[in-house]
Design a protein around this motif. Sequence first.
Motif, PDB file in Angstrom:
ATOM      1  N   MET A 110       0.831  -1.214   0.000  1.00  0.00           N
ATOM      2  CA  MET A 110       0.000   0.000   0.000  1.00  0.00           C
ATOM      3  C   MET A 110       0.866   1.265   0.000  1.00  0.00           C
ATOM      4  O   MET A 110       0.527   2.250  -0.659  1.00  0.00           O
ATOM      5  CB  MET A 110      -0.971   0.001   1.190  1.00  0.00           C
ATOM      6  N   VAL A 111       1.983   1.231   0.704  1.00  0.00           N
ATOM      7  CA  VAL A 111       2.879   2.389   0.725  1.00  0.00           C
ATOM      8  C   VAL A 111       3.514   2.590  -0.650  1.00  0.00           C
ATOM      9  O   VAL A 111       3.582   3.714  -1.165  1.00  0.00           O
ATOM     10  CB  VAL A 111       3.964   2.204   1.806  1.00  0.00           C
ATOM     11  N   CYS A 112       3.964   1.498  -1.262  1.00  0.00           N
ATOM     12  CA  CYS A 112       4.568   1.580  -2.603  1.00  0.00           C
ATOM     13  C   CYS A 112       3.554   2.046  -3.636  1.00  0.00           C
ATOM     14  O   CYS A 112       3.873   2.837  -4.533  1.00  0.00           O
ATOM     15  CB  CYS A 112       5.129   0.213  -3.011  1.00  0.00           C
ATOM     16  N   ASP A 113       2.333   1.550  -3.532  1.00  0.00           N
ATOM     17  CA  ASP A 113       1.248   1.890  -4.456  1.00  0.00           C
ATOM     18  C   ASP A 113       0.989   3.395  -4.444  1.00  0.00           C
ATOM     19  O   ASP A 113       0.937   4.055  -5.494  1.00  0.00           O
ATOM     20  CB  ASP A 113      -0.005   1.124  -4.008  1.00  0.00           C
ATOM     21  N   VAL A 114       0.865   3.954  -3.255  1.00  0.00           N
ATOM     22  CA  VAL A 114       0.573   5.381  -3.114  1.00  0.00           C
ATOM     23  C   VAL A 114       1.775   6.231  -3.532  1.00  0.00           C
ATOM     24  O   VAL A 114       1.630   7.216  -4.272  1.00  0.00           O
ATOM     25  CB  VAL A 114       0.161   5.698  -1.663  1.00  0.00           C
TER      26      VAL A 114
END
Length: 399
Positions: free
Chosen positions: A299-303
């Motif tokens: 989720m951190v990488c996605d954002v």
Amino acid sequence: MRKIATSQLEPGMILGAPIVSNDSMIELLSKGTKLSKRHIALISQMSIEDVYILDHAEELDESVEMDLTDLANRAHTEGKPFDADKLQKALDEIETHVYEPATRSAVNANMAVHVLTGEGNVPIDVKHEEALLDTKKVIENIKDDGELDLDRIRRNVEETLPDMIRNNDVLMRLNQLKASDDYTFHHSLRVSILASMIGKWLGYSEPEILELAEAGLLFDMGKLHIPEFLLQKPGQVTPDEFELIKKHAQFGYSILLKTRGVSNNIKYAALHHHERMDGSGYPLRLRENQIHDFAKVIMVCDVFDALISDRPYKKAISPIMAAEYLSWTSGKLFDSKVCYVLIKKLSEFYLGKTVKLTNGDVGKIVFIEENYPTRPIVQVGEKFVNLIKERSINVETLM
């Protein structure tokens, strides 16, 4: 609820609908968020023209219903392809799933990592073009036959992984990748690289890093069930359109559930990657330790990648400003440890970089305070701009 121009936003206003990053459809600020100056700066930097605002707090309780007939009519009016029957079948299928609690991955943060470091400085997509094209073909085939060839994905990841993680300067690695018309696949590739790097920094074992890289490639495949014209829509999607887009996490989980050999780590990375630590995410409204470890990384990488990527209808923001967004949502929306290691490692490569500030000044980063890695001191000519003190100024561009 009313729609107003971004220029009219004021601190204290309450969002009536999520702020969603165009194309990648990532919820950056959720419905009900009380806007601060930081929120408004982020919205403005992303060139979002208008947002929905609540006039009364009780409007938060209003539910939003999807109407496929209305969506089909809009698609027909715009001359866009839309198979309502196929979409309804996919929706019916995910309604039958029982979502079991996630099996947590056992990660030893102090474990030594023994992974090949690779050689040279050739971009991944040049050196491994054949493997990446094959991976893209495997994912595209899901649209036609609904099946995923995991063995081919795994072989390709094993070939490319050593070059993904051999250099800690992850921004350099991402900047090396050539632009692609297929944003969804290109975004997944970048997330795979970022996630692999974070796994390395967190001390994941070699098999876990391989699995995390696979999860990065496969986490967003549920978008294959979302009508293309919604994913490419300029501007903010409507609340009812977003309700459909939110189903892509369950669609992805459903595809992986039917694929032999897919681990729970990968399945839950897909299902949970839009959950948030405070329970404001979707589709299951999970909190903190209910969310799978892999999903906390994804989720951190996605954002982060969505924020720093230019799209036809969205202006990219600088990696430093994207890192600052992660910093002030760390612990609330995103896992603190994952955010910390990414922000810290990124900051190691800022020193000496030329930047353009949001006030128009151009200068060089000359000092980074360890406790404020996203607020450097920038030398502009003979003067020094300390962004720790000058809170209204941000790094607009890394040059």
